[in-house]
Design a protein around this motif. Structure first.
Motif, mmCIF file in Angstrom:
data_model
loop_
_atom_site.group_PDB
_atom_site.id
_atom_site.type_symbol
_atom_site.label_atom_id
_atom_site.label_comp_id
_atom_site.label_asym_id
_atom_site.label_seq_id
_atom_site.Cartn_x
_atom_site.Cartn_y
_atom_site.Cartn_z
ATOM 1 N N THR A 208 0.819 -1.212 0.000
ATOM 2 C CA THR A 208 0.000 0.000 0.000
ATOM 3 C C THR A 208 0.854 1.264 0.000
ATOM 4 O O THR A 208 0.416 2.320 -0.441
ATOM 5 N N GLU A 209 2.069 1.146 0.478
ATOM 6 C CA GLU A 209 2.970 2.288 0.529
ATOM 7 C C GLU A 209 3.416 2.710 -0.870
ATOM 8 O O GLU A 209 3.773 3.866 -1.109
ATOM 9 N N ARG A 210 3.375 1.765 -1.793
ATOM 10 C CA ARG A 210 3.859 2.023 -3.149
ATOM 11 C C ARG A 210 2.814 2.732 -4.022
ATOM 12 O O ARG A 210 3.158 3.228 -5.095
ATOM 13 N N PHE A 211 1.579 2.790 -3.537
ATOM 14 C CA PHE A 211 0.501 3.365 -4.343
ATOM 15 C C PHE A 211 0.815 4.791 -4.769
ATOM 16 O O PHE A 211 0.727 5.145 -5.952
ATOM 17 N N GLN A 212 1.173 5.662 -3.797
ATOM 18 C CA GLN A 212 1.390 7.061 -4.146
ATOM 19 C C GLN A 212 2.650 7.246 -4.985
ATOM 20 O O GLN A 212 2.751 8.202 -5.750
ATOM 21 N N ILE A 213 3.610 6.330 -4.868
ATOM 22 C CA ILE A 213 4.811 6.432 -5.690
ATOM 23 C C ILE A 213 4.466 6.126 -7.146
ATOM 24 O O ILE A 213 4.906 6.818 -8.070
ATOM 25 N N LYS A 215 1.605 6.493 -8.545
ATOM 26 C CA LYS A 215 0.704 7.505 -9.079
ATOM 27 C C LYS A 215 1.361 8.865 -9.240
ATOM 28 O O LYS A 215 1.153 9.560 -10.240
ATOM 29 N N TYR A 216 2.201 9.250 -8.239
ATOM 30 C CA TYR A 216 2.721 10.619 -8.218
ATOM 31 C C TYR A 216 4.235 10.732 -8.389
ATOM 32 O O TYR A 216 4.770 11.830 -8.496
ATOM 33 N N ASN A 217 4.946 9.608 -8.353
ATOM 34 C CA ASN A 217 6.407 9.622 -8.472
ATOM 35 C C ASN A 217 7.088 10.446 -7.379
ATOM 36 O O ASN A 217 7.975 11.263 -7.644
ATOM 37 N N GLY A 218 6.669 10.215 -6.156
ATOM 38 C CA GLY A 218 7.303 10.881 -5.034
ATOM 39 C C GLY A 218 6.421 10.908 -3.806
ATOM 40 O O GLY A 218 5.311 10.370 -3.807
ATOM 41 N N PHE A 219 6.920 11.541 -2.743
ATOM 42 C CA PHE A 219 6.175 11.649 -1.489
ATOM 43 C C PHE A 219 6.698 12.849 -0.700
ATOM 44 O O PHE A 219 7.740 13.432 -1.046
ATOM 45 N N TYR A 220 5.990 13.211 0.356
ATOM 46 C CA TYR A 220 6.373 14.336 1.209
ATOM 47 C C TYR A 220 6.763 13.851 2.602
ATOM 48 O O TYR A 220 6.096 12.991 3.176
ATOM 49 N N ILE A 221 7.847 14.431 3.152
ATOM 50 C CA ILE A 221 8.198 14.186 4.549
ATOM 51 C C ILE A 221 8.259 15.523 5.284
ATOM 52 O O ILE A 221 8.414 16.591 4.675
#
Length: 485
Positions: A208-213, A215-221
């Motif tokens: 489930t952690e890979r979903f946003q990667i 879809k969006y090719n990245g994430f926010y911290i």
């Protein structure tokens, strides 16, 4: 024969009466059924009302979205993103970031009552060179580049403050996050081969952690370590003893501020475990700890970091930050996120496998030094300092700084990735056959190389440490991440 005739007549009479009664009952039941189905409060009436309510709610939601888009400056005709598009410009949202809502039909007529259309929980903002990032609704692009670290804020007053600039200022009003770009092929855990490995770790990445990667090719911290209160400059100028505005409070009036001042001994307010600052999640295997924290953490400069945090506090407070947000969720940073951030920094010339220079100059933050020997190091001049502080020369002591205390702890527009605290991650640790007692059966990884001077030669930012989920050590904190929907 007469008796037989009487019997036949009697039998026929009973049959006719039963038939009549049956017909009457059927008519009554039919009437009831028709009334249930078509009456004023019938099933079909209720179904029609439910459909109308759904359509009304859908229309209202769409109107709210349109108002939100309008407030963001998003018009129906957005420009295409080209290499010449100015950073900070809202541009056409890529199709990949949109979700298609399917049509549906009226159960009574079979007719289509809604056409399918596409929606998104993010909007696209140009960041230069024809590139764009997804910004969650309710957040705003501040500045930075893909090579220096792009910052967003949850306060509209911070919008485009440093659009297109390499460095992004600290004096912002909202909580801040930094975009970590990556492809799905690069999103996995990394063994950096650093010197010490005191425990194994879960090498798998949750699907489930890979979903946003994908879809969006990245994430926010989080740009900063989680804090409990931020310095109020006006209170500071007035000389108030406690110049912080708090967003997290604890039971019985206990405060992390009281433990951030100069201590003359490690046991004076800096004891290893302090459960006055824990926030237990429901369902955690902790029976003797109650939730003592209320309010939300902050991710801003000049904040008192949330230290003395156990693993469950890190999980609870990270999720709580945007638990009720309609377009984004927050949670504790994962092991894969940390590794991907390390790779992002490494790809941009930052050495994450060796210790950074920790001679901190021109300190603007508040700090304290807890000294195990019971004597002050002489490195401090009170509650606030502008001196150079070389913590590598302080033996058996621990230095705690407010967030973003100096530009020397900034990498890719992110502060305190190496120090100030150890930071919990959601990554499970495996410590083999070593017996750490009953309370250490659940162990998790900490990252960030907590700045105990005795360890600094060994623990760079990529290092994996581990501890019991129940540990609430004075050097344990955390940093949340955003999970795009």
């Amino acid at each position: 024969m007469k008796n037989s005739a009487k019997k036949v007549k009697g039998f026929k009479g009973i049959t006719l009466i039963s038939l009549v009664i049956t017909i009457i009952l059927l008519i009554i039941l039919a009437g009831i059924t028709i009334n249930i189905g078509l009456g004023e409060n019938g099933l079909f009436t209720r179904a029609k009302e439910a459909k109308n309510k759904y359509l009304t709610a859908e229309r209202e939601e769409k109107e709210e979205l349109n108002e939100l888009y309008k407030g963001l400056g998003i018009e129906e005709e957005l420009p295409e993103n080209t290499k010449g598009t100015e950073a900070g410009t809202i541009v056409i949202t890529p199709e990949k970031w949109k979700t298609t809502l399917p049509n549906y039909v009226d159960v009574q007529t079979g007719e289509q009552v809604k056409k399918s259309y596409k929606v998104a929980n993010v909007y696209a903002v140009a960041v230069g060179e024809g590139k764009e990032i997804p910004v969650p609704l309710g957040f705003y692009y501040v500045g930075g580049t893909l090579e220096s670290g792009i910052v967003i804020s949850d306060n509209s007053e911070d919008t485009n403050k440093d659009a297109g600039k390499t460095d992004v200022r600290k004096d912002l009003k909202g909580n801040q996050f930094v975009w970590i770009p990556c492809n799905i092929e690069d999103y996995h855990k990394i063994d950096f081969g650093n010197l010490l490995k005191n425990a194994g770790w879960d090498t798998a990445t949750v699907s489930t952690e890979r979903f946003q990667i994908e879809k969006y090719n990245g994430f926010y911290i989080g740009r900063y370590e989680a804090g409990v209160g931020t310095l109020n400059k006006e209170k500071e100028e007035r000389g108030e003893t406690n110049p912080f505005d708090y967003t997290v409070m604890f039971e019985n009036g206990v405060s992390l501020f009281n433990k951030i001042q100069i201590q003359t001994a490690l046991v004076s307010g800096w004891k290893g475990q302090n459960y006055n600052f824990t926030a237990k999640m429901e369902g955690t295997p902790v029976s003797n700890v109650t939730n003592k924290a209320t309010g939300n953490i902050v991710l801003k400069a000049d904040s008192i970091p949330y230290y003395h945090a156990d693993y469950y506090t890190a999980i609870e407070m990270s999720e709580r930050l945007y638990r009720n947000h309609p377009y984004v969720k927050s949670g504790l940073i994962t092991g894969t996120m940390w590794d991907t951030m390390m790779k992002y920094m490494s790809d941009n010339g930052i050495n994450v496998t060796s210790i950074q220079d920790m001679s901190l100059t021109n300190l603007s933050g508040y700090y304290t030094s807890a000294v195990a020997t019971g004597t002050n190091t002489g490195e401090t001049d009170g509650f606030k300092s502008s001196k150079t502080l070389n913590i590598n020369s302080i033996i058996n002591s621990y230095v705690l700084l407010t967030t973003g205390s100096t530009e020397k702890v900034k990498k890719m527009n992110i502060y305190d990735i190496e120090g100030n605290l150890w930071e919990w991650t959601s990554e499970a640790a495996y410590y083999g056959n070593v017996d750490y007692g009953e309370n250490t059966k659940n162990t998790y990884m900490l990252r960030g190389g907590g700045k105990h001077p005795g360890y600094t030669k060994l623990l760079p930012a990529c290092f994996r440490a581990f501890d019991s989920a129940l540990s609430a050590n004075f050097c344990d904190g955390f940093r949340p991440a955003l999970f795009l929907q």
